[in-house]
Design a protein around this motif. Structure first.
Motif, PDB file in Angstrom:
ATOM      1  N   GLN A 176       0.834  -1.215   0.000  1.00  0.00           N
ATOM      2  CA  GLN A 176       0.000   0.000   0.000  1.00  0.00           C
ATOM      3  C   GLN A 176       0.864   1.259   0.000  1.00  0.00           C
ATOM      4  OE1 GLN A 176      -2.550  -0.931   3.440  1.00  0.00           O
ATOM      5  NE2 GLN A 176      -4.302  -0.638   2.099  1.00  0.00           N
ATOM      6  N   LEU A 177       1.944   1.239   0.777  1.00  0.00           N
ATOM      7  CA  LEU A 177       2.826   2.407   0.841  1.00  0.00           C
ATOM      8  C   LEU A 177       3.487   2.656  -0.503  1.00  0.00           C
ATOM      9  CD1 LEU A 177       4.117   4.634   2.544  1.00  0.00           C
ATOM     10  CD2 LEU A 177       5.867   2.997   3.255  1.00  0.00           C
ATOM     11  N   LYS A 178       3.981   1.588  -1.151  1.00  0.00           N
ATOM     12  CA  LYS A 178       4.610   1.744  -2.468  1.00  0.00           C
ATOM     13  C   LYS A 178       3.587   2.222  -3.492  1.00  0.00           C
ATOM     14  CE  LYS A 178       6.599  -2.416  -2.184  1.00  0.00           C
ATOM     15  NZ  LYS A 178       7.405  -3.609  -2.534  1.00  0.00           N
ATOM     16  N   MET A 194       1.598   6.422  -6.986  1.00  0.00           N
ATOM     17  CA  MET A 194       0.418   7.136  -7.465  1.00  0.00           C
ATOM     18  C   MET A 194       0.578   8.642  -7.255  1.00  0.00           C
ATOM     19  SD  MET A 194      -3.581   6.483  -6.499  1.00  0.00           S
ATOM     20  CE  MET A 194      -3.370   6.960  -4.784  1.00  0.00           C
ATOM     21  N   ASN A 195       1.077   9.037  -6.070  1.00  0.00           N
ATOM     22  CA  ASN A 195       1.279  10.462  -5.799  1.00  0.00           C
ATOM     23  C   ASN A 195       2.303  11.074  -6.738  1.00  0.00           C
ATOM     24  OD1 ASN A 195      -0.583  10.500  -3.741  1.00  0.00           O
ATOM     25  ND2 ASN A 195       0.901  10.210  -2.120  1.00  0.00           N
ATOM     26  N   GLU A 212       2.793  10.578  -9.736  1.00  0.00           N
ATOM     27  CA  GLU A 212       2.322  10.787 -11.110  1.00  0.00           C
ATOM     28  C   GLU A 212       1.949  12.253 -11.318  1.00  0.00           C
ATOM     29  OE1 GLU A 212      -0.861   8.171 -12.007  1.00  0.00           O
ATOM     30  OE2 GLU A 212       0.330   6.351 -11.780  1.00  0.00           O
ATOM     31  N   SER A 213       1.781  12.982 -10.216  1.00  0.00           N
ATOM     32  CA  SER A 213       1.365  14.383 -10.294  1.00  0.00           C
ATOM     33  C   SER A 213       2.588  15.292 -10.348  1.00  0.00           C
ATOM     34  CB  SER A 213       0.502  14.717  -9.069  1.00  0.00           C
ATOM     35  OG  SER A 213       0.362  16.104  -8.908  1.00  0.00           O
ATOM     36  N   ARG A 214       2.622  16.221 -11.300  1.00  0.00           N
ATOM     37  CA  ARG A 214       3.768  17.107 -11.471  1.00  0.00           C
ATOM     38  C   ARG A 214       4.020  17.985 -10.242  1.00  0.00           C
ATOM     39  NH1 ARG A 214       2.055  19.617 -15.558  1.00  0.00           N
ATOM     40  NH2 ARG A 214       1.506  21.551 -14.495  1.00  0.00           N
ATOM     41  N   PRO A 215       2.999  18.623  -9.644  1.00  0.00           N
ATOM     42  CA  PRO A 215       3.266  19.423  -8.438  1.00  0.00           C
ATOM     43  C   PRO A 215       3.832  18.599  -7.281  1.00  0.00           C
ATOM     44  CG  PRO A 215       1.137  20.008  -9.384  1.00  0.00           C
ATOM     45  CD  PRO A 215       1.609  18.796 -10.107  1.00  0.00           C
ATOM     46  N   VAL A 216       3.393  17.332  -7.154  1.00  0.00           N
ATOM     47  CA  VAL A 216       3.913  16.479  -6.079  1.00  0.00           C
ATOM     48  C   VAL A 216       5.384  16.147  -6.342  1.00  0.00           C
ATOM     49  CG1 VAL A 216       3.703  14.235  -4.934  1.00  0.00           C
ATOM     50  CG2 VAL A 216       1.648  15.531  -5.514  1.00  0.00           C
ATOM     51  N   ILE A 217       5.722  15.848  -7.590  1.00  0.00           N
ATOM     52  CA  ILE A 217       7.126  15.584  -7.936  1.00  0.00           C
ATOM     53  C   ILE A 217       7.971  16.807  -7.617  1.00  0.00           C
ATOM     54  CG2 ILE A 217       8.751  15.007  -9.791  1.00  0.00           C
ATOM     55  CD1 ILE A 217       6.449  13.628 -11.237  1.00  0.00           C
ATOM     56  N   LYS A 228      20.461  15.846  -2.001  1.00  0.00           N
ATOM     57  CA  LYS A 228      20.294  14.861  -3.075  1.00  0.00           C
ATOM     58  C   LYS A 228      18.848  14.381  -3.054  1.00  0.00           C
ATOM     59  CE  LYS A 228      21.886  11.168  -0.002  1.00  0.00           C
ATOM     60  NZ  LYS A 228      22.864  10.095   0.216  1.00  0.00           N
ATOM     61  N   ARG A 229      18.504  13.509  -4.025  1.00  0.00           N
ATOM     62  CA  ARG A 229      17.148  12.986  -4.055  1.00  0.00           C
ATOM     63  C   ARG A 229      17.151  11.485  -4.271  1.00  0.00           C
ATOM     64  NH1 ARG A 229      12.615  12.492  -8.534  1.00  0.00           N
ATOM     65  NH2 ARG A 229      10.821  12.122  -7.205  1.00  0.00           N
ATOM     66  N   LYS A 230      16.408  10.786  -3.414  1.00  0.00           N
ATOM     67  CA  LYS A 230      16.202   9.352  -3.618  1.00  0.00           C
ATOM     68  C   LYS A 230      15.089   9.191  -4.641  1.00  0.00           C
ATOM     69  CE  LYS A 230      17.733   7.103   0.662  1.00  0.00           C
ATOM     70  NZ  LYS A 230      18.281   8.191   1.452  1.00  0.00           N
ATOM     71  N   LEU A 231      15.354   8.424  -5.695  1.00  0.00           N
ATOM     72  CA  LEU A 231      14.359   8.195  -6.737  1.00  0.00           C
ATOM     73  C   LEU A 231      13.312   7.196  -6.247  1.00  0.00           C
ATOM     74  CD1 LEU A 231      16.723   8.013  -9.825  1.00  0.00           C
ATOM     75  CD2 LEU A 231      15.203   9.880  -9.205  1.00  0.00           C
ATOM     76  N   PRO A 232      12.131   7.179  -6.886  1.00  0.00           N
ATOM     77  CA  PRO A 232      11.057   6.293  -6.424  1.00  0.00           C
ATOM     78  C   PRO A 232      11.484   4.827  -6.299  1.00  0.00           C
ATOM     79  CG  PRO A 232      10.192   7.841  -8.020  1.00  0.00           C
ATOM     80  CD  PRO A 232      11.672   8.067  -7.971  1.00  0.00           C
TER      81      PRO A 232
END
Length: 499
Positions: A404-406, A411-412, A414-419, A432-436
């Motif tokens: 469910q968490l993954k 799902m979140n 997929e939204s440009r503002p969330v990214i 730095k950024r951890k990728l999905p």
């Protein structure tokens, strides 16, 4: 009537073009009849259907997050994403937790003052008209540790967008009439907050105040009423001088080319002198969050960074919601707070788990509500749920929570503002950024022993309790603390001669 034979001939030709050969016509008839469906596996290609041709990539990851640090210390982070629109913004390491040396409420004021008149733009209306030419919108949000100025617009307007962002963040006029309008807006928001039927925003404030009494993330996120008149342009400039410096900023963009974003950053953010003068980052408050516990409903303390993912999985495992929520497993109906609380106690209105995470601390809370006459029983049910967290999690419920968490994460994102927010916040906090896929791998690696370890560690801390409403039957803080220190989570018994 004379046209009818011509129409029928045309219709027959159309049908023949759809099934040109007897064999293909036979297939069309066979697979269009309801009786043929059960015998065809969904994983088996239908005969006579052309082989699909899928788009392919060259194996090189084209959508990784790129980060560049400019000469003045400002970080530029971007993630490309297909589409004609982009989301670009400036995130500042500044929020209510940094107001220890100032009257609380400055971050709240700055949020309301955002995108007002600047050196280039006479008013907010002029800013909005400029953005409308590129189909754009703007917004500013502050949290306890971050202030975020964001714009979504057409990619072709990137130069205009970065110019506007630079002006809004570094060159605001902060006119007297704008500050007075902001005072009115803040007063209205505070009044609205206290009149809302949903108590969650107030409870969130209260639980932070109880958990971190008088320090960092425990400081008020909303401006206290007594501070509304104290905040003026001079005080705002003093605060901005300390916290709005390039080293504490990230220019983040989603749906843009990295080189183009860096070029715009150099043009509009590299050698710009802010309206408040030279920055003095030496005055920055670097206090580390000190968890205190105390009472001001049931909550607990987090984390080192290694514990962040296990706590997120635990939060999904607890789940919960309102008593009128509907849906199947994907809606959380198999989470512990549904199975153990809402399904068994019909009088509970709500039982929901929340997870608040910060750079150096965090909270795991359970928010519950019921009739005032059953508050004591409700508190005991929640304390028992906290104690049961320390038991060994079942394999099925753990895998379900991780899945469910993954699923929620992907799902979140997929939204440009969330990214955009994810890129900006991660780069601002860690550089730095951890990728999905990296986060999904970390989630997959969480074990039942990790859940037991973090919950046992959490329950060693004093609880933080926030309560709102008719509190006649609310147990004392000492009783709640005793229940969370016991083996079964039960409150001490009360014996009364008369009821």
């Amino acid at each position: 009537q004379r046209l009818w034979p011509t129409f029928m001939a045309t219709f027959k030709r159309k049908c023949a073009s759809l099934c040109p050969t007897p064999f293909e016509g036979q297939i069309c008839r066979q697979y269009s009849s309801g009786s043929a469906y059960p015998s065809v596996s969904l994983s088996t290609p239908l005969p006579g259907i052309p082989k699909p041709v899928f788009a392919s990539v060259d194996g090189q990851e084209k959508y990784e997050t790129k980060i560049t640090t400019l000469e003045n210390g400002l970080k530029v982070a971007s993630q490309n994403k297909f589409g004609q629109f982009c989301t670009v913004g400036i995130l500042v390491n500044s929020g209510s937790r940094h107001e220890a040396k100032y009257p609380s409420g400055i971050a709240h004021f700055l949020e309301k003052l955002s995108f007002s008149s600047t050196a280039q733009f006479e008013s907010k209306d002029e800013i909005l008209l400029t953005l409308e030419k590129h189909g754009g919108i703007c917004d500013c949000q502050t949290s306890r540790d971050t202030t975020m100025y964001a714009v979504s617009a057409e990619v072709k307007g990137l130069d205009t967008v970065v110019n506007l962002l630079s002006d809004a963040v570094l060159q605001p006029r902060l006119l007297d009439e704008e500050i007075e309008m902001t005072r009115m807006a803040v007063r209205f928001e505070l009044e609205d907050l206290n009149m809302r039927p949903d108590p969650e925003p107030l409870l969130t404030e209260m639980i932070h105040a109880a958990a971190y009494r008088g320090n960092t993330v425990g400081l008020p996120r909303f401006c206290p009423p007594e501070n509304v008149e104290k905040i003026d342009r001079k005080l705002l400039h003093k605060y901005l001088q300390s916290y709005y410096c390039p080293q504490r900023m990230v220019l983040a963009g989603v749906g843009v080319e990295h080189e183009q974003l860096v070029q715009c950053a150099r043009k509009y953010l590299l050698n710009v002198k802010p309206v408040w003068g030279a920055s003095t980052p030496a005055n920055v408050d670097k206090s580390v969050a000190q968890y205190t516990g105390g009472i001001v409903k049931v909550s607990e303390f987090l984390r080192p960074e290694d514990d962040f993912i296990p706590f997120a999985v635990l939060n999904m495992m607890m789940g919960g919601g309102g008593s009128f929520s509907a849906g199947g497993p994907g809606k959380g109906m198999f989470t512990r707070l549904y199975l153990n609380v809402l399904n068994r106690h019909h009088w509970m209105y709500n039982a929901t788990s929340y997870h608040h995470s910060y750079e150096d601390s965090g909270l795991l809370c359970i928010h519950a509500s019921a009739d005032p006459r059953q508050v004591r029983e409700m508190v005991e049910i929640i304390t028992r749920e906290f104690i049961q967290m320390t038991g060994t999690a079942g394999e099925m419920e753990l895998e379900r929570a991780k899945t469910q968490l993954k699923s929620m994460l992907m799902m979140n994102l997929e939204s440009r503002p969330v990214i955009f927010e994810d890129v900006g916040r991660q780069v601002l906090a860690t550089g730095k950024r951890k990728l999905p896929h990296e986060l999904c791998e970390l989630i997959s690696n969480v074990t039942a022993s990790d859940i037991k370890r973090v919950t046992t560690k959490m329950l060693r801390s004093k609880p933080a309790v926030a309560a709102l409403g008719d509190l006649t039957e609310l147990p004392s803080y000492e009783d709640i603390q005793a229940a969370l220190s016991s083996k079964d989570g039960r409150l001490p018994r009360i014996y009364r001669l008369f009821r």
